[in-house]
Design a protein around this motif. Structure first.
Motif, PDB file in Angstrom:
ATOM      1  N   TYR A  92       0.856  -1.182   0.000  1.00  0.00           N
ATOM      2  CA  TYR A  92       0.000   0.000   0.000  1.00  0.00           C
ATOM      3  C   TYR A  92       0.893   1.234   0.000  1.00  0.00           C
ATOM      4  O   TYR A  92       1.673   1.426   0.935  1.00  0.00           O
ATOM      5  N   PRO A  93       0.789   2.082  -1.039  1.00  0.00           N
ATOM      6  CA  PRO A  93       1.637   3.278  -1.065  1.00  0.00           C
ATOM      7  C   PRO A  93       1.160   4.304  -0.047  1.00  0.00           C
ATOM      8  O   PRO A  93      -0.019   4.424   0.239  1.00  0.00           O
ATOM      9  N   LYS A  94       2.101   5.010   0.505  1.00  0.00           N
ATOM     10  CA  LYS A  94       1.786   6.066   1.472  1.00  0.00           C
ATOM     11  C   LYS A  94       1.998   7.409   0.784  1.00  0.00           C
ATOM     12  O   LYS A  94       3.055   7.682   0.243  1.00  0.00           O
ATOM     13  N   ALA A  95       0.993   8.248   0.824  1.00  0.00           N
ATOM     14  CA  ALA A  95       1.095   9.573   0.223  1.00  0.00           C
ATOM     15  C   ALA A  95       1.612  10.557   1.266  1.00  0.00           C
ATOM     16  O   ALA A  95       1.178  10.544   2.412  1.00  0.00           O
ATOM     17  N   ARG A  96       2.534  11.395   0.836  1.00  0.00           N
ATOM     18  CA  ARG A  96       3.082  12.400   1.738  1.00  0.00           C
ATOM     19  C   ARG A  96       2.210  13.648   1.678  1.00  0.00           C
ATOM     20  O   ARG A  96       1.478  13.894   0.714  1.00  0.00           O
ATOM     21  N   LYS A  98       3.104  16.719   1.281  1.00  0.00           N
ATOM     22  CA  LYS A  98       3.510  17.620   0.212  1.00  0.00           C
ATOM     23  C   LYS A  98       2.900  17.199  -1.123  1.00  0.00           C
ATOM     24  O   LYS A  98       2.421  18.039  -1.897  1.00  0.00           O
ATOM     25  N   GLU A  99       2.892  15.900  -1.398  1.00  0.00           N
ATOM     26  CA  GLU A  99       2.308  15.400  -2.642  1.00  0.00           C
ATOM     27  C   GLU A  99       0.798  15.647  -2.672  1.00  0.00           C
ATOM     28  O   GLU A  99       0.235  16.016  -3.711  1.00  0.00           O
ATOM     29  N   LEU A 100       0.139  15.450  -1.549  1.00  0.00           N
ATOM     30  CA  LEU A 100      -1.299  15.708  -1.476  1.00  0.00           C
ATOM     31  C   LEU A 100      -1.615  17.190  -1.670  1.00  0.00           C
ATOM     32  O   LEU A 100      -2.591  17.545  -2.326  1.00  0.00           O
ATOM     33  N   ALA A 103      -1.321  18.001  -5.378  1.00  0.00           N
ATOM     34  CA  ALA A 103      -2.473  17.473  -6.111  1.00  0.00           C
ATOM     35  C   ALA A 103      -3.714  18.326  -5.862  1.00  0.00           C
ATOM     36  O   ALA A 103      -4.464  18.634  -6.792  1.00  0.00           O
ATOM     37  N   ARG A 104      -3.918  18.734  -4.612  1.00  0.00           N
ATOM     38  CA  ARG A 104      -5.070  19.582  -4.284  1.00  0.00           C
ATOM     39  C   ARG A 104      -4.967  20.938  -5.005  1.00  0.00           C
ATOM     40  O   ARG A 104      -5.947  21.461  -5.520  1.00  0.00           O
TER      41      ARG A 104
END
Length: 159
Positions: A92-96, A98-100, A103-104
């Motif tokens: 399961y990848p974990k989103a950081r 900063k990446e979220l 994307a937002r």
């Protein structure tokens, strides 16, 4: 004589129509601005309705998949409820954060570009200034008066 009256009529039409347009623009400037704002609000509401319709369609597809495949619920439940996944053979990848955030920001920028289309035109913003509206009103009224006084056909005197 006929050419003179046709030319007089054309000059009358030009002066009267431009004066009426200036006078109407000065009087109806607030209504035009309100119309542009309402148009923009309607466009934003339509975009929100389209977004909600697409979300409903996505959720309908997800519900159909959940009904057809009960194992899918076991895989989605830990992620949706915030628990740790318990399947040892799945990564399961974990989103950081900063990446979220990036994307937002990309999603919000895309919706802002769509809503910026229906802004108030610059010529209408310039005309909404009270001093310029008064000048438009006076110039329109004077053009109408000039066309009525100078270019209407007067009573003809008998020869």
């Amino acid at each position: 004589m006929q050419r003179h009256s046709i030319l007089r009529f054309l000059v009358f039409v030009v002066f009267f129509s431009s004066g009426a347009a200036a006078l109407g623009g000065a009087v109806l400037c607030d209504d035009f601005i309100q119309y542009c704002r309402n148009k923009q609000l309607i466009k934003q509401a339509e975009l929100a309705v389209h977004r909600l319709e697409s979300l409903n369609a996505d959720y309908d597809v997800l519900l159909e998949q959940l009904e057809s495949n009960p194992d899918l619920l076991k895989r989605i439940a830990p992620v949706a409820l915030g628990g740790e996944p318990n399947d040892p053979n799945t990564v399961y990848p974990k989103a950081r954060a900063k990446e979220l955030a990036l994307a937002r920001k990309a999603v919000l920028d895309q919706t802002d570009e769509d809503s910026a289309e229906a802004t108030i035109p610059t010529w209408l913003q310039r005309c909404s200034d009270p001093a310029k509206r008064i000048i438009l009103f006076i110039s329109g009224a004077s053009l109408i008066l000039i066309s009525m006084v100078c270019f209407t056909s007067g009573e003809r005197e008998p020869d």
